[in-house]
Structures are given as structure tokens and as C-alpha cells.
Write a protein that holds these residues in place. Sequence first.
Motif, PDB file in Angstrom:
ATOM      1  N   ASP A 150       8.882   4.708  -6.231  1.00  0.00           N
ATOM      2  CA  ASP A 150       8.863   3.501  -5.388  1.00  0.00           C
ATOM      3  C   ASP A 150       8.381   3.831  -3.976  1.00  0.00           C
ATOM      4  O   ASP A 150       7.589   3.091  -3.393  1.00  0.00           O
ATOM      5  CB  ASP A 150      10.244   2.829  -5.358  1.00  0.00           C
ATOM      6  CG  ASP A 150      11.370   3.781  -4.989  1.00  0.00           C
ATOM      7  OD1 ASP A 150      11.152   5.011  -5.017  1.00  0.00           O
ATOM      8  OD2 ASP A 150      12.477   3.296  -4.680  1.00  0.00           O
ATOM      9  N   ASP A 151       8.835   4.974  -3.441  1.00  0.00           N
ATOM     10  CA  ASP A 151       8.361   5.391  -2.118  1.00  0.00           C
ATOM     11  C   ASP A 151       6.852   5.611  -2.131  1.00  0.00           C
ATOM     12  O   ASP A 151       6.148   5.215  -1.186  1.00  0.00           O
ATOM     13  CB  ASP A 151       9.056   6.692  -1.695  1.00  0.00           C
ATOM     14  CG  ASP A 151      10.531   6.501  -1.442  1.00  0.00           C
ATOM     15  OD1 ASP A 151      10.894   5.983  -0.381  1.00  0.00           O
ATOM     16  OD2 ASP A 151      11.331   6.860  -2.325  1.00  0.00           O
ATOM     17  N   ALA A 152       6.371   6.263  -3.204  1.00  0.00           N
ATOM     18  CA  ALA A 152       4.940   6.544  -3.306  1.00  0.00           C
ATOM     19  C   ALA A 152       4.127   5.256  -3.350  1.00  0.00           C
ATOM     20  O   ALA A 152       3.085   5.146  -2.698  1.00  0.00           O
ATOM     21  CB  ALA A 152       4.663   7.395  -4.549  1.00  0.00           C
ATOM     22  N   LEU A 153       4.605   4.261  -4.086  1.00  0.00           N
ATOM     23  CA  LEU A 153       3.874   2.997  -4.205  1.00  0.00           C
ATOM     24  C   LEU A 153       3.825   2.252  -2.877  1.00  0.00           C
ATOM     25  O   LEU A 153       2.784   1.691  -2.506  1.00  0.00           O
ATOM     26  CB  LEU A 153       4.521   2.128  -5.286  1.00  0.00           C
ATOM     27  CG  LEU A 153       4.408   2.660  -6.718  1.00  0.00           C
ATOM     28  CD1 LEU A 153       5.336   1.885  -7.655  1.00  0.00           C
ATOM     29  CD2 LEU A 153       2.971   2.595  -7.220  1.00  0.00           C
ATOM     30  N   VAL A 154       4.937   2.254  -2.153  1.00  0.00           N
ATOM     31  CA  VAL A 154       4.959   1.590  -0.836  1.00  0.00           C
ATOM     32  C   VAL A 154       4.017   2.309   0.135  1.00  0.00           C
ATOM     33  O   VAL A 154       3.270   1.673   0.880  1.00  0.00           O
ATOM     34  CB  VAL A 154       6.396   1.537  -0.271  1.00  0.00           C
ATOM     35  CG1 VAL A 154       6.388   1.051   1.183  1.00  0.00           C
ATOM     36  CG2 VAL A 154       7.267   0.614  -1.115  1.00  0.00           C
ATOM     37  N   LEU A 155       4.040   3.645   0.107  1.00  0.00           N
ATOM     38  CA  LEU A 155       3.160   4.404   0.991  1.00  0.00           C
ATOM     39  C   LEU A 155       1.692   4.216   0.628  1.00  0.00           C
ATOM     40  O   LEU A 155       0.825   4.181   1.502  1.00  0.00           O
ATOM     41  CB  LEU A 155       3.527   5.886   0.949  1.00  0.00           C
ATOM     42  CG  LEU A 155       4.806   6.273   1.708  1.00  0.00           C
ATOM     43  CD1 LEU A 155       5.214   7.705   1.381  1.00  0.00           C
ATOM     44  CD2 LEU A 155       4.616   6.120   3.213  1.00  0.00           C
ATOM     45  N   MET A 156       1.395   4.084  -0.665  1.00  0.00           N
ATOM     46  CA  MET A 156       0.023   3.780  -1.077  1.00  0.00           C
ATOM     47  C   MET A 156      -0.413   2.435  -0.502  1.00  0.00           C
ATOM     48  O   MET A 156      -1.539   2.291   0.016  1.00  0.00           O
ATOM     49  CB  MET A 156      -0.080   3.768  -2.599  1.00  0.00           C
ATOM     50  CG  MET A 156      -0.163   5.153  -3.216  1.00  0.00           C
ATOM     51  SD  MET A 156      -0.399   5.080  -5.001  1.00  0.00           S
ATOM     52  CE  MET A 156      -0.968   6.765  -5.325  1.00  0.00           C
ATOM     53  N   ALA A 157       0.478   1.450  -0.597  1.00  0.00           N
ATOM     54  CA  ALA A 157       0.171   0.135  -0.032  1.00  0.00           C
ATOM     55  C   ALA A 157      -0.061   0.230   1.475  1.00  0.00           C
ATOM     56  O   ALA A 157      -0.990  -0.390   2.006  1.00  0.00           O
ATOM     57  CB  ALA A 157       1.319  -0.838  -0.335  1.00  0.00           C
ATOM     58  N   ARG A 185      13.922   0.207  -1.541  1.00  0.00           N
ATOM     59  CA  ARG A 185      12.777  -0.244  -0.743  1.00  0.00           C
ATOM     60  C   ARG A 185      12.282  -1.612  -1.209  1.00  0.00           C
ATOM     61  O   ARG A 185      11.217  -2.070  -0.777  1.00  0.00           O
ATOM     62  CB  ARG A 185      11.644   0.778  -0.831  1.00  0.00           C
ATOM     63  CG  ARG A 185      12.054   2.161  -0.330  1.00  0.00           C
ATOM     64  CD  ARG A 185      10.877   3.068  -0.068  1.00  0.00           C
ATOM     65  NE  ARG A 185      10.158   2.671   1.136  1.00  0.00           N
ATOM     66  CZ  ARG A 185       9.316   3.474   1.776  1.00  0.00           C
ATOM     67  NH1 ARG A 185       9.108   4.707   1.358  1.00  0.00           N
ATOM     68  NH2 ARG A 185       8.658   3.056   2.844  1.00  0.00           N
ATOM     69  N   LEU A 186      13.066  -2.261  -2.082  1.00  0.00           N
ATOM     70  CA  LEU A 186      12.652  -3.553  -2.631  1.00  0.00           C
ATOM     71  C   LEU A 186      12.512  -4.610  -1.539  1.00  0.00           C
ATOM     72  O   LEU A 186      11.519  -5.341  -1.492  1.00  0.00           O
ATOM     73  CB  LEU A 186      13.654  -4.015  -3.695  1.00  0.00           C
ATOM     74  CG  LEU A 186      13.315  -5.329  -4.400  1.00  0.00           C
ATOM     75  CD1 LEU A 186      12.003  -5.214  -5.170  1.00  0.00           C
ATOM     76  CD2 LEU A 186      14.446  -5.727  -5.349  1.00  0.00           C
ATOM     77  N   LYS A 187      13.495  -4.702  -0.651  1.00  0.00           N
ATOM     78  CA  LYS A 187      13.442  -5.698   0.423  1.00  0.00           C
ATOM     79  C   LYS A 187      12.225  -5.453   1.317  1.00  0.00           C
ATOM     80  O   LYS A 187      11.509  -6.390   1.688  1.00  0.00           O
ATOM     81  CB  LYS A 187      14.732  -5.643   1.254  1.00  0.00           C
ATOM     82  CG  LYS A 187      14.817  -6.723   2.312  1.00  0.00           C
ATOM     83  CD  LYS A 187      16.104  -6.611   3.123  1.00  0.00           C
ATOM     84  CE  LYS A 187      17.314  -6.952   2.296  1.00  0.00           C
ATOM     85  NZ  LYS A 187      18.559  -6.986   3.115  1.00  0.00           N
ATOM     86  N   ARG A 191       8.943  -7.944   1.817  1.00  0.00           N
ATOM     87  CA  ARG A 191       8.527  -8.374   3.166  1.00  0.00           C
ATOM     88  C   ARG A 191       7.058  -8.024   3.406  1.00  0.00           C
ATOM     89  O   ARG A 191       6.278  -8.859   3.884  1.00  0.00           O
ATOM     90  CB  ARG A 191       9.426  -7.707   4.219  1.00  0.00           C
ATOM     91  CG  ARG A 191       9.006  -7.989   5.652  1.00  0.00           C
ATOM     92  CD  ARG A 191       9.962  -7.343   6.648  1.00  0.00           C
ATOM     93  NE  ARG A 191      10.144  -5.938   6.426  1.00  0.00           N
ATOM     94  CZ  ARG A 191       9.283  -4.982   6.804  1.00  0.00           C
ATOM     95  NH1 ARG A 191       8.160  -5.326   7.417  1.00  0.00           N
ATOM     96  NH2 ARG A 191       9.537  -3.718   6.574  1.00  0.00           N
ATOM     97  N   LYS A 192       6.682  -6.795   3.049  1.00  0.00           N
ATOM     98  CA  LYS A 192       5.296  -6.373   3.243  1.00  0.00           C
ATOM     99  C   LYS A 192       4.349  -7.151   2.329  1.00  0.00           C
ATOM    100  O   LYS A 192       3.213  -7.444   2.707  1.00  0.00           O
ATOM    101  CB  LYS A 192       5.169  -4.875   2.970  1.00  0.00           C
ATOM    102  CG  LYS A 192       5.777  -4.011   4.072  1.00  0.00           C
ATOM    103  CD  LYS A 192       5.588  -2.531   3.806  1.00  0.00           C
ATOM    104  CE  LYS A 192       6.091  -1.710   4.992  1.00  0.00           C
ATOM    105  NZ  LYS A 192       5.941  -0.253   4.785  1.00  0.00           N
ATOM    106  N   LEU A 193       4.823  -7.499   1.139  1.00  0.00           N
ATOM    107  CA  LEU A 193       3.990  -8.262   0.208  1.00  0.00           C
ATOM    108  C   LEU A 193       3.685  -9.646   0.768  1.00  0.00           C
ATOM    109  O   LEU A 193       2.533 -10.098   0.743  1.00  0.00           O
ATOM    110  CB  LEU A 193       4.696  -8.374  -1.142  1.00  0.00           C
ATOM    111  CG  LEU A 193       3.946  -9.121  -2.256  1.00  0.00           C
ATOM    112  CD1 LEU A 193       2.594  -8.485  -2.537  1.00  0.00           C
ATOM    113  CD2 LEU A 193       4.799  -9.147  -3.530  1.00  0.00           C
TER     114      LEU A 193
END
Length: 202
Positions: A150-157, A185-187, A191-193
Motif C-alpha cells: 500500500d505504501d508503494a502504491l501511494v508513493l507511485m501515485a 493509508r486508506l484515508k 483524499r489524494k484520489l
Amino acid sequence: LDTRLAKLESNLVEAIEKLRTNSADSGVVIDELQKEIALLRGELATFQHKVQQDGPQGPPVLEPPPAGGPQLPSDRAALYKYGHERWKAGECSEAVRAFMQLADKHPDYDFADNALALAADCQLRNKEHGASLRTLKIITQKYKKGDKMDDALVLMADNFSALGQCQRAILFLETVVKDHPTSNRLKEAKRKLRKTKAACKN
């Protein structure tokens, strides 16, 4: 994309079944699903064409650690602790040097994926987006059963957003929301989405 397409086609079948029961809004649902399926098929075809043009991709390769600096600890726990302390202090080059050595020398260590995620975070901070994405690719391919996906996916985004590629950023954030519902990191991802979708329309 294949998975999303299969899911949408399944939803389309369900919508058609509802239409038979005279559900009032089934026609609208079917139209929307058909449009999204067509869009995804286009994305998938474009992606497959690009892969064919680029040729086969090998396994991700660790970035060489930055040169220089003091001798690093040989013990893996001490090495991770040293890298983490440098990361907390904002000394990103030294943190990346320690984390990359840890991932290279001790790839089976429980905190190897943590080290890569923190290294990628530092590379993002330093605007080394290509290096950060390559580091994150190692997590998604080699440590996909670990707890840092999940951290990796958020950082990719975050990297793709910084590069002005908002549609790619949206795909990674949507994956966090759909595939990691219990992530801490769901919240943040939601928010970023919302923010990225709004920015992509402008």
C-alpha cells in the motif's frame, strides 16, 4: 486492466439480468458500464502495444547506492536502524545509501521492503522520480506479499502526480482503495484520489 475489465463485464451481465426484472435505472447502468468497458479495452490495447514496442522487460534492478560516506554497519538490524535515523533526520542521500545496501546484501530480511519504501520516499523528496519508481517496482514485484504494497502504491501515485501524469496516479490510488481496505493509508489515498481526479479535469 485485465482484472478491472473482467469485473466490469461481470457487472454488465448482472445489470442485464436486472433489466429483465424491469429495474428502472438498469438501462442507464448498462450504458455507463459499456462506456467504461470500451475505455478500458482501449487502455489495455494501448498498454499491450507499448509493451510489444518496448520489448521484454527484465526484473527490476536496485539503484547503486550513492558513493562516499562513512563505513556502513554490516549487521542488518544496525544497518536498518542507521538508515532509519538518517531518514528521520532528513539526510536522504545517506539514508538511501544505507537502505540500498541493506536490500542488496540482505534481501530476505523482514525489513528489506520497509527499507526500499523509505529509500523511494527519499528519492521522491529529492525529485529523483525515475529512481523512486524503479525502487518501488522492486517492492511490487519482489515483495508483493509483504506489508509495504500500500505504501508503494501511494508513493507511485505521488511520483506520477509530480511528473504531471495524473491518470496514472489515479490508477494507483484506486488500487489502494479497492485492494487494501484495511490499510492505514486508506484515508490518505482517498483524499489524494479526490484531489487528483479534480485536478485531472482542469
